[in-house]
Design an enzyme around this catalytic site. Structure first.
Site, mmCIF file in Angstrom:
data_model
loop_
_atom_site.group_PDB
_atom_site.id
_atom_site.type_symbol
_atom_site.label_atom_id
_atom_site.label_comp_id
_atom_site.label_asym_id
_atom_site.label_seq_id
_atom_site.Cartn_x
_atom_site.Cartn_y
_atom_site.Cartn_z
ATOM 1 N N GLU A 161 40.485 38.802 40.224
ATOM 2 C CA GLU A 161 39.103 38.931 39.776
ATOM 3 C C GLU A 161 38.556 37.595 39.291
ATOM 4 O OE1 GLU A 161 39.120 43.503 38.033
ATOM 5 O OE2 GLU A 161 39.184 41.826 36.634
ATOM 6 N N CYS A 162 37.451 37.158 39.832
ATOM 7 C CA CYS A 162 36.705 36.001 39.351
ATOM 8 C C CYS A 162 37.615 34.776 39.207
ATOM 9 C CB CYS A 162 35.979 36.342 38.058
ATOM 10 S SG CYS A 162 34.629 35.214 37.662
ATOM 11 N N GLY A 163 37.991 34.397 37.999
ATOM 12 C CA GLY A 163 38.861 33.251 37.817
ATOM 13 C C GLY A 163 40.177 33.398 38.548
#
Length: 432
Positions: free
Chosen positions: A319-321
């Site tokens: 997720e994301c990072g």
């Protein structure tokens, strides 16, 4: 049946007024007086809850009528009310911002509102702001907290302007305040002497104890208990990255994984730790890989281990990072480019302006999985997304979701309790 508890929603006219500082100061002050305090954060957020947890000494959960859901919010509040003397809820952005807004939450559960007003560059106009915030909805206005007050005389002018609204609290201008960066406040583990700073805020918060005691308790109705998810991950071990580069995890997500029957083990890519042996799936949450890109790039053991897990077909949810750390290259805010793990063909570029923000949902075969997005980077890739989230409430296209072998990656942060079976599928081999 119902339960009663003293409760307050701390809000403002906009972001940047000092909601977190005031909420943290009040929580720490009440704890130091021997009160049992539970704090919640309205809306999707990872960083403010870390500050508020440090201030209150208790875990901070999210409340959001759409992402979390009304009945789940009610259950969380009822549980907190059974364990605490006081519930504080920090709002999101401005009082009426968002769909649903902090005002919607306050009205849903009958929680009175304390409006934080940055009074540094105003005096009597504070009254107009407070009355407008109260009457626009309307909401039950418990009072005002005036932030960055210059003197006793300044506080008296603010108090006089409020007319029939109480000045519940004042906080003076701070020589040292909670530091910020591009995603919000700096996390407490990186702030020198954070507890001393919170103690100072608590000591300097002038709080009207009589007005506080006069507030009636909030009545929380006890609805039907929500059923626990089926143990779809029983006997499975989920390896979760957790360090300064991967720290944006909803506490409710971990609780959901445990309810699904999974055993959780944590490791640190920043410390060049490999994915633990025996992991049945890997969860790479969001965080700040852009602040640690050199260390991640040099973490050869970590990079080799995640590549090996991918080659072996181990489910990986990024997720994301977490996704950023799996791209070919990450260009940080200084313009330096660093090789990443290379599971996702493409390049991540940090930028000065916001690239994504807001509540979104992912459609799955198990129903809708809800969550949010908040990032300052973009991914350039030739890959075709396997799906896209849908923004709430506009219903327009949101974040791309990529599937590469056993990898599921997106800027989308999922709130796992919103659809535990969908999460279990993502972390199971049959979903690949």
């Amino acid at each position: 049946m119902h339960i009663e508890v003293k409760a307050l929603l701390v809000t403002a006219v906009a972001s940047g007024q000092g909601k977190t500082s005031v909420t943290a100061a009040l929580a720490r002050k009440l704890v130091r007086q021997g009160q049992r305090v539970r704090v919640f954060k309205c809306g999707p957020d990872f960083i403010d809850p870390m500050i508020l947890e440090r201030a209150s000494g208790a875990p901070v959960q999210s409340l959001d009528l759409w992402v979390v859901g009304r009945e789940a919010c009610r259950q969380l509040l009822a549980q907190a009310a059974s364990e605490a003397d006081v519930i504080l809820i920090e709002g999101v952005m401005g009082l009426y911002d968002g769909t649903p807004s902090s005002a919607d939450l306050a009205r849903e559960f009958g929680v009175p509102v304390m409006a934080v007003i940055d009074a540094a560059a105003m005096a009597q106009t504070a009254g107009a702001l407070a009355q407008g915030l109260r009457d626009y909805g309307p909401v039950a206005m418990a009072g005002v907290a005036a932030n960055r007050v210059a003197s006793l005389g300044h506080a008296q002018m603010v108090a006089a302007s409020l007319r029939d609204i109480a000045l519940l609290a004042t906080l003076p201008r701070q020589a040292i305040s909670l530091p910020e960066r591009h995603l919000g406040l700096v996390v407490p583990g990186e702030v020198a002497a954070i507890d001393a700073l919170l103690d100072t805020l608590a000591e300097q918060l002038v709080f009207d104890a009589d007005a506080w005691e006069a507030l009636p308790p909030v009545r929380i109705e006890l609805g039907a208990m929500l059923s626990a998810p089926a143990p779809l991950l029983a006997g499975k071990t989920i390896a979760i990255a957790r360090d300064a580069a991967f720290l944006f995890i909803y506490p409710a997500n971990l609780a959901t994984l445990r309810q699904l029957g999974a055993k959780l083990c944590f490791f640190s890519p920043l410390a060049n730790q490999p994915v633990p042996d025996g992991a049945d799936a890997v969860y790479l949450p969001g965080g700040y890989p852009e602040l640690h890109s050199e260390a991640l790039s040099n973490a050869a053991q970590w990079r080799a281990s995640i590549r090996a897990e991918h080659a072996a077909g181990t489910p990986i949810l990024a997720e994301c990072g977490g996704m950023m750390a799996l791209a070919d290259v990450l260009t940080d805010q200084s313009g330096a480019s660093w090789p990443m793990a290379g599971l996702l063909a493409g390049a991540v570029q940090m930028q000065a302006r916001l690239a994504g923000l807001g509540s979104q949902a992912l459609s799955t075969e198990h129903g809708e999985l809800r969550g949010h997005t908040f990032h300052y980077s973009t991914l350039s890739t030739a890959l075709t997304p396997s799906a896209c989230t849908v923004k709430h409430p506009s219903a327009t296209a949101g974040e791309a979701l990529y599937r590469v072998g056993s990898l599921t990656a997106s800027y989308f942060h999922a709130y796992f309790p919103s659809n535990a079976p969908a999460v279990a599928a993502m972390l199971s081999r049959q979903s690949a």
